[in-house]
Design an enzyme around this catalytic site. Structure first.
Site, PDB file in Angstrom:
ATOM      1  CG  ASN A  77      -0.341   0.601  -4.093  1.00 23.90           C
ATOM      2  OD1 ASN A  77      -0.913   1.102  -3.131  1.00 23.90           O
ATOM      3  ND2 ASN A  77       0.501   1.271  -4.854  1.00 23.90           N
ATOM      4  CG  HIS A 122      -8.032   4.893   8.080  1.00 25.67           C
ATOM      5  ND1 HIS A 122      -6.909   4.817   8.876  1.00 25.67           N
ATOM      6  CD2 HIS A 122      -7.599   4.750   6.807  1.00 25.67           C
ATOM      7  CE1 HIS A 122      -5.838   4.626   8.109  1.00 25.67           C
ATOM      8  NE2 HIS A 122      -6.233   4.592   6.850  1.00 25.67           N
ATOM      9  NE  ARG A 172      -5.369   0.855   1.205  1.00 26.68           N
ATOM     10  CZ  ARG A 172      -5.061  -0.384   0.823  1.00 26.68           C
ATOM     11  NH1 ARG A 172      -5.931  -1.099   0.125  1.00 26.68           N
ATOM     12  NH2 ARG A 172      -3.916  -0.936   1.155  1.00 26.68           N
ATOM     13  CG  HIS A 226      -2.289   3.834  -1.417  1.00 28.24           C
ATOM     14  ND1 HIS A 226      -1.827   2.542  -1.234  1.00 28.24           N
ATOM     15  CD2 HIS A 226      -2.773   4.232  -0.217  1.00 28.24           C
ATOM     16  CE1 HIS A 226      -2.034   2.183   0.032  1.00 28.24           C
ATOM     17  NE2 HIS A 226      -2.622   3.186   0.656  1.00 28.24           N
TER      18      HIS A 226
END
Length: 318
Positions: free
Chosen positions: A91, A188, A59, A63
């Protein structure tokens, strides 16, 4: 159809050399040949100690790349005069920065001022996928670290509530296509979500529906039990996949069954532009692995910073 295909091929042929000129799988072969093994050992040890590390590192890479490109701007700490990306609302739940710090400390000892923090995140993201049973790919390296990190820019990250059009547009702005969107959403398969990211689907959904009608009824009931109306448990939530520590194609099967945790997950099955890709990945795990690896390489090319620096410490600019 044929002219369109030819056009796409030409575009790809033009685009690839531009990224090759900057990034190279063998970038550290002479200057720090042990770089990848140092990063791998650090990741493996951290993951044995904390099973949440793989999902968090994957992740983190996504990001980072979606804001200002893959330049490790997500690692910079806030200063009295500036609130940095890591403190932006999307975040706040990104964790395990210490793992990247640990790898960086070891790399600075082995080959000082050589390996960028941006490259560490890119290699680490590949390693956590491979360690979790997913595909392995050659990470192109040679990124430089950015010097700017602004919390407000994190509003440009795709939200768990995004619809398919919003997602497609968000990815297109980064030069990523519809197949990249569906493949990268498969990340995911690792991970967990807190209630706050999906509970809007469980009650007062719309004037017509109390619960999001795209949710499987039993699954919605299960989620409501985990996230009751006035819960105070900040750790309450749901794994995004029934095999959340294994990288596989189970995520797509769950989306087809109406068990996508985020509205953005379920939206992929409700749109003809993405539905067929979800179905093909659910049928064929090898195809998903191949496309995921290709999409991760493309994601790693987003906004590559040629004019930055190699930070000595990932949390602060030099």
């Amino acid at each position: 159809m044929a002219p369109l295909v030819q056009h796409i091929v030409v575009v790809l042929l033009i685009a690839i050399p531009l990224t090759k000129a900057v990034l190279d799988a063998h970038y550290y072969d002479k200057t720090c040949p042990q770089a990848e093994s140092i990063i791998f050992q650090t990741l493996r040890n951290a993951s044995l100690y904390d099973r949440k590390v793989p999902a968090r590192i994957l992740r983190m890479f996504f990001h980072d790349c979606f804001i200002r490109g893959c330049d490790a701007s997500i690692l910079l700490d806030s200063t009295p005069g500036n609130k940095a990306e890591k403190d932006g609302p999307p975040n706040i739940s990104v964790r395990s920065f210490y793992v990247i710090d640990d790898a960086k400390t070891k790399l600075e000892s082995a080959c000082p001022h050589t390996v960028s923090c941006a490259d560490i995140i890119a290699v680490a993201a590949r390693d956590v996928v491979a360690m979790s049973g997913g595909p392995h790919w050659n990470v192109l390296k040679g990124r430089k670290d950015g010097r700017v990190s602004i919390a407000n820019e994190t509003i440009n990250l795709p939200a768990p509530s995004s619809n398919s059009t919003q997602l497609i547009q968000s990815f297109a702005k980064r030069g990523l296509g519809v197949k990249d969107l569906v493949a990268l959403s498969g990340g995911h398969t690792l991970g967990f979500s807190h209630c706050s990211s999906f509970e809007a689907r469980l009650r007062n959904f719309s004037s017509l529906h109390e619960v999001d009608p795209t949710l499987n009824t039993d699954f919605a009931e299960n989620l409501t039990k985990k996230c009751p109306k006035h819960h105070t448990d900040s750790n309450a939530g749901q794994f995004l996949d029934s095999s959340a520590s294994t990288f596989d194609n189970e995520y797509y099967k769950r989306v087809i069954a109406g068990k996508g945790v985020f509205a953005s997950d379920q939206a992929l099955y409700g749109d003809h532009r993405t539905k067929w890709i979800v179905e093909s990945f659910a049928r064929d795990q090898a195809l998903f692995f191949s496309e995921f690896a290709s999409s991760m390489v493309r994601l790693g090319n987003v906004g590559v910073n040629e004019h930055g620096e190699v930070r000595t410490k990932c949390r602060v600019v030099n």
